[in-house]
Enzyme design. Structure first.
Site, PDB file in Angstrom:
ATOM      1  CD1 TRP A  18      -0.064  -1.482   3.135  1.00 18.45           C
ATOM      2  CD2 TRP A  18       0.631   0.637   3.289  1.00 18.45           C
ATOM      3  NE1 TRP A  18       0.748  -1.380   4.246  1.00 18.45           N
ATOM      4  CE2 TRP A  18       1.182  -0.089   4.367  1.00 18.45           C
ATOM      5  CE3 TRP A  18       0.927   2.002   3.185  1.00 18.45           C
ATOM      6  CZ2 TRP A  18       2.022   0.486   5.325  1.00 18.45           C
ATOM      7  CZ3 TRP A  18       1.761   2.571   4.140  1.00 18.45           C
ATOM      8  CH2 TRP A  18       2.288   1.832   5.193  1.00 18.45           C
ATOM      9  CG  ASN A  19       5.146   1.311   0.732  1.00 18.07           C
ATOM     10  OD1 ASN A  19       4.823   0.583  -0.205  1.00 18.07           O
ATOM     11  ND2 ASN A  19       6.367   1.385   1.190  1.00 18.07           N
ATOM     12  NE  ARG A  71      10.051  -1.314  -7.466  1.00 11.84           N
ATOM     13  CZ  ARG A  71      10.615  -1.052  -6.289  1.00 11.84           C
ATOM     14  NH1 ARG A  71      11.236   0.089  -6.087  1.00 11.84           N
ATOM     15  NH2 ARG A  71      10.547  -1.899  -5.305  1.00 11.84           N
ATOM     16  CE  LYS A 113      -3.142  -9.034  -2.495  1.00  8.45           C
ATOM     17  NZ  LYS A 113      -3.788  -7.817  -1.952  1.00  8.45           N
ATOM     18  CB  ALA A 159      -2.009  -3.130  -0.561  1.00  6.22           C
ATOM     19  N   GLY A 213       6.596  -6.271  -0.329  1.00  6.46           N
ATOM     20  CA  GLY A 213       5.873  -6.190   0.934  1.00  6.46           C
ATOM     21  C   GLY A 213       6.798  -6.555   2.081  1.00  6.46           C
ATOM     22  CB  SER A 214       6.056  -7.432   5.549  1.00  6.62           C
ATOM     23  OG  SER A 214       5.174  -8.512   5.320  1.00  6.62           O
ATOM     24  CD  GLU A 216      12.767  -5.225  -4.990  1.00  2.96           C
ATOM     25  OE1 GLU A 216      13.350  -4.782  -3.978  1.00  2.96           O
ATOM     26  OE2 GLU A 216      13.339  -5.358  -6.085  1.00  2.96           O
ATOM     27  CG  LEU A 217      11.197  -9.439   0.849  1.00  5.17           C
ATOM     28  CD1 LEU A 217      11.740 -10.724   1.434  1.00  5.17           C
ATOM     29  CD2 LEU A 217       9.712  -9.586   0.553  1.00  5.17           C
ATOM     30  NE  ARG A 266      10.539   8.841  -2.390  1.00  9.25           N
ATOM     31  CZ  ARG A 266      10.910   7.637  -2.855  1.00  9.25           C
ATOM     32  NH1 ARG A 266      11.839   6.952  -2.225  1.00  9.25           N
ATOM     33  NH2 ARG A 266      10.391   7.157  -3.957  1.00  9.25           N
ATOM     34  CB  CYS A 320      11.093  -0.616   1.573  1.00 10.82           C
ATOM     35  SG  CYS A 320      11.212   0.033  -0.098  1.00 10.82           S
ATOM     36  CD  GLU A 335      10.233  -1.909   7.013  1.00  7.67           C
ATOM     37  OE1 GLU A 335       9.565  -2.938   7.175  1.00  7.67           O
ATOM     38  OE2 GLU A 335      10.543  -1.475   5.882  1.00  7.67           O
TER      39      GLU A 335
HETATM   40  P1  NAP Z   1       2.480  -6.833   3.538  1.00 12.64           P
HETATM   41  O1  NAP Z   1       1.563  -6.897   4.679  1.00 12.64           O
HETATM   42  O2  NAP Z   1       3.542  -7.856   3.414  1.00 12.64           O
HETATM   43  O3  NAP Z   1       1.538  -6.838   2.253  1.00 12.64           O
HETATM   44  C1  NAP Z   1       2.044  -6.710   0.951  1.00 12.64           C
HETATM   45  C2  NAP Z   1       1.101  -7.362  -0.022  1.00 12.64           C
HETATM   46  O4  NAP Z   1       1.050  -8.760   0.249  1.00 12.64           O
HETATM   47  C3  NAP Z   1      -0.341  -6.868   0.076  1.00 12.64           C
HETATM   48  O5  NAP Z   1      -0.896  -6.834  -1.204  1.00 12.64           O
HETATM   49  C4  NAP Z   1      -0.983  -7.940   0.925  1.00 12.64           C
HETATM   50  O6  NAP Z   1      -2.358  -8.061   0.737  1.00 12.64           O
HETATM   51  C5  NAP Z   1      -0.283  -9.171   0.405  1.00 12.64           C
HETATM   52  N1  NAP Z   1      -0.354 -10.316   1.291  1.00 12.64           N
HETATM   53  C6  NAP Z   1      -0.455 -10.334   2.647  1.00 12.64           C
HETATM   54  N2  NAP Z   1      -0.528 -11.607   3.075  1.00 12.64           N
HETATM   55  C7  NAP Z   1      -0.477 -12.408   1.979  1.00 12.64           C
HETATM   56  C8  NAP Z   1      -0.517 -13.817   1.771  1.00 12.64           C
HETATM   57  N3  NAP Z   1      -0.630 -14.681   2.781  1.00 12.64           N
HETATM   58  N4  NAP Z   1      -0.436 -14.291   0.507  1.00 12.64           N
HETATM   59  C9  NAP Z   1      -0.327 -13.446  -0.523  1.00 12.64           C
HETATM   60  N5  NAP Z   1      -0.295 -12.095  -0.390  1.00 12.64           N
HETATM   61  C10 NAP Z   1      -0.351 -11.583   0.845  1.00 12.64           C
HETATM   62  O7  NAP Z   1       3.233  -5.454   3.444  1.00 12.64           O
HETATM   63  P2  NAP Z   1       2.638  -3.994   3.519  1.00 12.64           P
HETATM   64  O8  NAP Z   1       2.303  -3.708   4.929  1.00 12.64           O
HETATM   65  O9  NAP Z   1       1.585  -3.806   2.477  1.00 12.64           O
HETATM   66  O10 NAP Z   1       3.893  -3.135   3.033  1.00 12.64           O
HETATM   67  C11 NAP Z   1       4.871  -2.709   3.895  1.00 12.64           C
HETATM   68  C12 NAP Z   1       6.108  -3.575   3.744  1.00 12.64           C
HETATM   69  O11 NAP Z   1       6.525  -3.580   2.401  1.00 12.64           O
HETATM   70  C13 NAP Z   1       7.283  -3.006   4.522  1.00 12.64           C
HETATM   71  O12 NAP Z   1       7.955  -4.040   5.210  1.00 12.64           O
HETATM   72  C14 NAP Z   1       8.170  -2.417   3.441  1.00 12.64           C
HETATM   73  O13 NAP Z   1       9.534  -2.338   3.784  1.00 12.64           O
HETATM   74  C15 NAP Z   1       7.923  -3.345   2.314  1.00 12.64           C
HETATM   75  N6  NAP Z   1       8.254  -2.699   1.036  1.00 12.64           N
HETATM   76  C16 NAP Z   1       9.381  -3.108   0.395  1.00 12.64           C
HETATM   77  C17 NAP Z   1       9.753  -2.496  -0.789  1.00 12.64           C
HETATM   78  C18 NAP Z   1      10.996  -2.912  -1.510  1.00 12.64           C
HETATM   79  O14 NAP Z   1      11.119  -2.558  -2.678  1.00 12.64           O
HETATM   80  N7  NAP Z   1      11.913  -3.634  -0.900  1.00 12.64           N
HETATM   81  C19 NAP Z   1       8.958  -1.464  -1.315  1.00 12.64           C
HETATM   82  C20 NAP Z   1       7.817  -1.072  -0.630  1.00 12.64           C
HETATM   83  C21 NAP Z   1       7.476  -1.714   0.543  1.00 12.64           C
HETATM   84  P3  NAP Z   1      -3.392  -7.365   1.741  1.00 12.64           P
HETATM   85  O15 NAP Z   1      -3.216  -5.923   1.539  1.00 12.64           O
HETATM   86  O16 NAP Z   1      -4.706  -7.833   1.283  1.00 12.64           O
HETATM   87  O17 NAP Z   1      -3.029  -7.800   3.118  1.00 12.64           O
END
Ligand code: NAP
Length: 488
Positions: A161-162, A170, A185, A187, A239-240, A261-262, A289, A295, A392
């Site tokens: 979502w961020n 990307r 899919k 967020a 995501g996370s 990308e975590l 920012r 991330c 984080e």
């Molecule tokens: P998240 O909770 O891991 O969710 C990311 C995505 O994964 C969402 O679309 C989420 O869907 C989905 N998801 C959750 N559980 C899942 C499952 N069991 N199976 C399949 N998909 C699933 O992360 P977030 O809170 O949205 O984002 C924040 C994290 O992203 C931070 O840790 C940040 O550092 C990281 N991030 C990394 C980068 C990078 O490039 N390294 C860039 C941006 C963000 P739902 O929304 O429906 O839960």
């Protein structure tokens, strides 16, 4: 609820259904879920809540479209991306409003994300026509080696979502350029921006079935069967780390090619010889920012003891002067965090640091009133036992630690299971090179507070991920290599 006519129009114009095979459809049993405005907690609109059957229908559409799409001329794929780049750029004001409404960041930040996001379409429109191979004479001289790169096949793209748009472009950009079809899919907190983008891509000429959009609240149940269905050939996830680890385990069943990308825990090192004003300027960017919800956000500041007080004072002045409010309002620099849980986690990390001895220089208190706001916060004298040294933060909080020797700073910077990005400020060229080489991270911001660039390889070491997005390697993630051994 949208608050002005313009907000209402922008919300009304978005497709709210699932986009499958070029058609917009309701979810099974017409299920929907609400999308919230984090500045008020009010529901902006409802979108389709896909079931596992709907997810499978999206995969069916992607699989059916794959062969024709792979056979499309690279120039045509590139031109669709180029047209989409232009349409996104032309409509930046409306997309920014939509993004701010669902995610909370100020309009200026949403616009900056749109510029960044659109660059991936421009970059990959140019890469589409540069997919190359190799031809060589065998070492024995008797045969030939032909190496070709082909689209990997249907991809599953999962975004956070961020950065609701950029994390999509990307992935979508290189997948289109390479000739892959996809199911995306977004967020569930911020599905509207990707739905808007899908309409733009269709207008730019993307054939039906190439991009299928599934919005759902039953994320694990809907995604799981797709990941283990043999027709998906690639999973690209942002995501996370926690969710990424689960998805890697699921991906093992089909030995899926994955890009991950975590999470991050970026150190920001300021040496004694740094230009402190420039370091503060860079810190504002690296920390503030996206309201710190990035991330790449600087999570830990390591400042040399000789300049620590000057740096802390100047950063405190800048952070303390920022205006906090609803992102759609003129002049607002800091919007709300995306949801109550996120705001509560940030507050918990600050309270933990303060209990352990940190000093609050500005901020540090949850304001009263509606929305999930948290003020820009600077913490000094932070002990290394504070949780935010390891976790984080994902919010507008700058914890400052001090050091006296370069070795001490590098050891502390690398003391994390993450390795996405590190920032380093020094005017000494040889120190800059020496320390950049020792930082365990996929990216280093040297005398600059932002590294994001469509033309550069973005990605992390250690638990921050696998693979790279952007740059000349970005398209490789969506291609398979085939070698033909030729007997001539
Ligand atoms: P998240 O909770 O891991 O969710 C990311 C995505 O994964 C969402 O679309 C989420 O869907 C989905 N998801 C959750 N559980 C899942 C499952 N069991 N199976 C399949 N998909 C699933 O992360 P977030 O809170 O949205 O984002 C924040 C994290 O992203 C931070 O840790 C940040 O550092 C990281 N991030 C990394 C980068 C990078 O490039 N390294 C860039 C941006 C963000 P739902 O929304 O429906 O839960």
């Amino acid at each position: 609820m949208a608050e002005t006519d313009r907000e209402r129009r922008v919300i009304d114009e978005v497709t709210k259904g699932l986009i499958i095979g070029g058609s917009v459809r309701d979810a099974t049993d017409q299920k929907t879920f609400g999308v919230e405005d984090p500045s008020t907690g009010a529901i902006l609109c409802d979108v389709a809540d896909a079931s596992p059957e709907d997810g499978m229908a999206a995969l069916d559409a992607a699989a059916a479209a794959q062969a024709d799409w792979a056979a499309t001329a690279p120039r045509e794929r590139g031109e669709i991306l180029r047209r989409a780049f232009e349409l996104v750029t032309e409509r930046a004001d409306d997309i920014a409003m939509l993004m701010t409404l669902e995610m909370g960041k100020p309009l200026a930040e949403s616009k900056a994300e749109i510029t960044y996001a659109a660059e991936f379409f421009r970059w990959f429109s140019e890469e589409a026509v540069r997919i190359s191979g190799e031809w060589k004479v065998n070492a024995t001289g008797s045969g030939r080696v032909l190496v070709m790169r082909q689209p990997i096949g249907p991809c599953l793209l999962i975004t956070p979502w961020n950065f609701p748009l950029a994390m999509g472009t990307r992935k979508i950009g290189p997948a289109i350029a390479a000739g892959c079809t996809m199911v995306i899919k977004p967020a569930s907190l911020t599905p509207l921006t990707i739905l808007k983008l899908a309409d733009i891509l269709a207008e730019a000429g993307l054939p039906d079935g190439v991009l299928n959009v599934v919005t759902t609240k039953s994320t694990g149940k809907v995604m799981g069967p797709l990941i283990t269905d043999g027709r998906i050939r690639k999973l690209s996830f942002t995501g996370s780390t926690e969710v990424g680890q689960k998805l890697l385990q699921q991906s093992a069943e089909q030995v899926l090619k994955t890009s991950m990308e975590l999470g991050g825990n970026a150190p920001f090192v300021v040496c004694a010889d740094a230009d402190v004003d420039e370091a503060v300027q860079g810190a504002m960017l690296a920390k503030m920012r996206n309201i710190g919800e990035a991330c790449t956000a600087a999570n830990r500041f390591y400042v040399h003891a000789d300049v620590a007080e000057e740096f802390t004072k100047k950063l405190t002045e800048r952070m303390g002067a920022m205006s906090v409010g609803r992102g759609t309002e003129e002049g607002v620099e800091v919007g709300p965090l995306v949801e109550a849980d996120q705001r509560d986690k940030v507050a918990e990390l600050v309270d933990d640091a303060v209990q352990k001895g940190a000093t609050v220089r500005t901020g540090g208190q949850v304001p009263s009133g509606q929305g999930y706001f948290y003020p820009p916060t600077v913490l000094a004298d932070v002990p290394t036992s504070a949780r935010l040294a390891k976790e984080e933060i994902f919010g507008p909080v700058a914890p400052i630690f001090t050091f006296t020797e370069d070795d001490e700073a590098i050891r502390a910077a690398n003391d994390t299971e993450f390795g996405l990005v590190s920032y380093l400020y020094t005017k000494d060229l040889s120190r800059a090179i020496r320390l950049s080489e020792r930082l365990e991270a996929g990216m280093v911001g040297l005398n600059q507070g932002m590294v994001s660039n469509a033309g550069a390889p973005f990605g992390g070491w250690k638990q921050s991920g696998l693979g790279r997005e952007g740059g000349s390697v970005g398209i490789e993630e969506y291609l398979e290599v085939k070698y033909v051994a030729m007997n001539v």
